[in-house]
Design a protein around this motif. Structure first.
Motif, PDB file in Angstrom:
ATOM      1  N   ASN A  31      -1.994   5.004 -15.527  1.00  0.00           N
ATOM      2  CA  ASN A  31      -0.528   5.102 -14.844  1.00  0.00           C
ATOM      3  C   ASN A  31      -0.566   6.129 -14.182  1.00  0.00           C
ATOM      4  N   GLU A  32      -1.179   7.454 -14.529  1.00  0.00           N
ATOM      5  CA  GLU A  32      -1.059   8.646 -13.609  1.00  0.00           C
ATOM      6  C   GLU A  32      -1.644   8.939 -12.448  1.00  0.00           C
ATOM      7  N   SER A  34      -2.584   5.868 -10.625  1.00  0.00           N
ATOM      8  CA  SER A  34      -1.687   5.126  -9.500  1.00  0.00           C
ATOM      9  C   SER A  34      -0.525   5.715  -9.183  1.00  0.00           C
ATOM     10  N   HIS A  35       0.075   6.672  -9.863  1.00  0.00           N
ATOM     11  CA  HIS A  35       1.280   7.463  -9.312  1.00  0.00           C
ATOM     12  C   HIS A  35       0.687   8.483  -8.265  1.00  0.00           C
ATOM     13  N   GLU A  36      -0.421   8.964  -8.346  1.00  0.00           N
ATOM     14  CA  GLU A  36      -1.111   9.937  -7.581  1.00  0.00           C
ATOM     15  C   GLU A  36      -1.293   9.224  -6.187  1.00  0.00           C
ATOM     16  N   TYR A  38       0.345   6.665  -5.151  1.00  0.00           N
ATOM     17  CA  TYR A  38       1.393   6.181  -4.567  1.00  0.00           C
ATOM     18  C   TYR A  38       2.034   7.661  -3.887  1.00  0.00           C
ATOM     19  N   LEU A  39       1.889   8.870  -4.455  1.00  0.00           N
ATOM     20  CA  LEU A  39       2.397  10.057  -3.900  1.00  0.00           C
ATOM     21  C   LEU A  39       1.570  10.440  -2.543  1.00  0.00           C
ATOM     22  N   PRO A  93       4.285   0.908 -15.712  1.00  0.00           N
ATOM     23  CA  PRO A  93       4.186   2.071 -14.506  1.00  0.00           C
ATOM     24  C   PRO A  93       3.104   1.654 -13.810  1.00  0.00           C
ATOM     25  N   SER A  96       4.038  -1.056 -11.405  1.00  0.00           N
ATOM     26  CA  SER A  96       5.128  -0.562 -10.543  1.00  0.00           C
ATOM     27  C   SER A  96       4.468   0.528  -9.215  1.00  0.00           C
ATOM     28  N   ASN A  97       3.844   1.340  -9.734  1.00  0.00           N
ATOM     29  CA  ASN A  97       3.007   2.217  -8.914  1.00  0.00           C
ATOM     30  C   ASN A  97       2.263   1.794  -7.724  1.00  0.00           C
TER      31      ASN A  97
END
Length: 117
Positions: A31-32, A34-36, A38-39, A93, A96-97
Motif C-alpha cells: 500500500n505504501e 503504491s502510494h509513493e 502515485y506521489l 488502498p 485506489s493508489n
C-alpha cells in the motif's frame, strides 16, 4: 521537461519492480509503495501545472483549469471505485493508489502535450 518525465518513469519503475518481485512485502508495504508511485506522478503533475501557468495564454489556461477540475473529479471517482472492489479490505488502498497513479501518469502526458512533448 523530458528529463522530468524520464526521472519519474525511472523512479516509478524501481517501485513497480519492488512491488512485483519482493515476496517479503506485507500488504501495508505494498500500500505504501503504491502510494509513493502515485506521489511521483502527482508531484510531476503539479510541476507541469506551474510550467503551464507560465507558458499558456489566459484563455487557454482558463479552459485547461476547467478541464483539470473535471479530470480530478473523475480520477477521485475511479480511485474510489477501484478500492470498493475490495470492500474496504486491506487491498483497497493499494487498488485506489494504483488507479490514481495510472490516471495521473496519463494526465501528465496529456498536459505535456500542451508543452510540445
Amino acid at each position: 521537461l523530458q528529463g522530468m518525465l524520464e526521472t519519474a518513469e525511472e523512479e516509478a519503475s524501481v517501485l513497480h519492480k519492488k512491488l512485483s518481485e519482493d515476496p517479503s512485502l506485507k500488504q501495508s508495504d505494498m500500500n505504501e509503495l503504491s502510494h509513493e508511485i502515485y506521489l511521483i506522478w502527482d508531484d510531476l503533475l503539479n510541476e507541469l501545472w506551474a510550467v503551464l501557468k507560465e507558458s499558456l495564454d489566459e484563455k487557454t489556461m482558463h479552459n485547461l483549469l476547467e478541464e483539470q477540475r473535471e479530470w480530478i473529479t473523475m480520477k477521485e471517482a475511479e480511485a474510489k471505485k477501484a478500492a470498493e472492489a475490495f470492500s474496504g479490505g486491506s487491498m483497497a488502498p493499494f487498488a485506489s493508489n494504483q488507479k490514481a497513479a495510472e490516471l495521473t501518469k496519463e494526465r501528465v502526458y496529456e498536459l505535456a502535450d500542451y508543452l510540445g512533448f
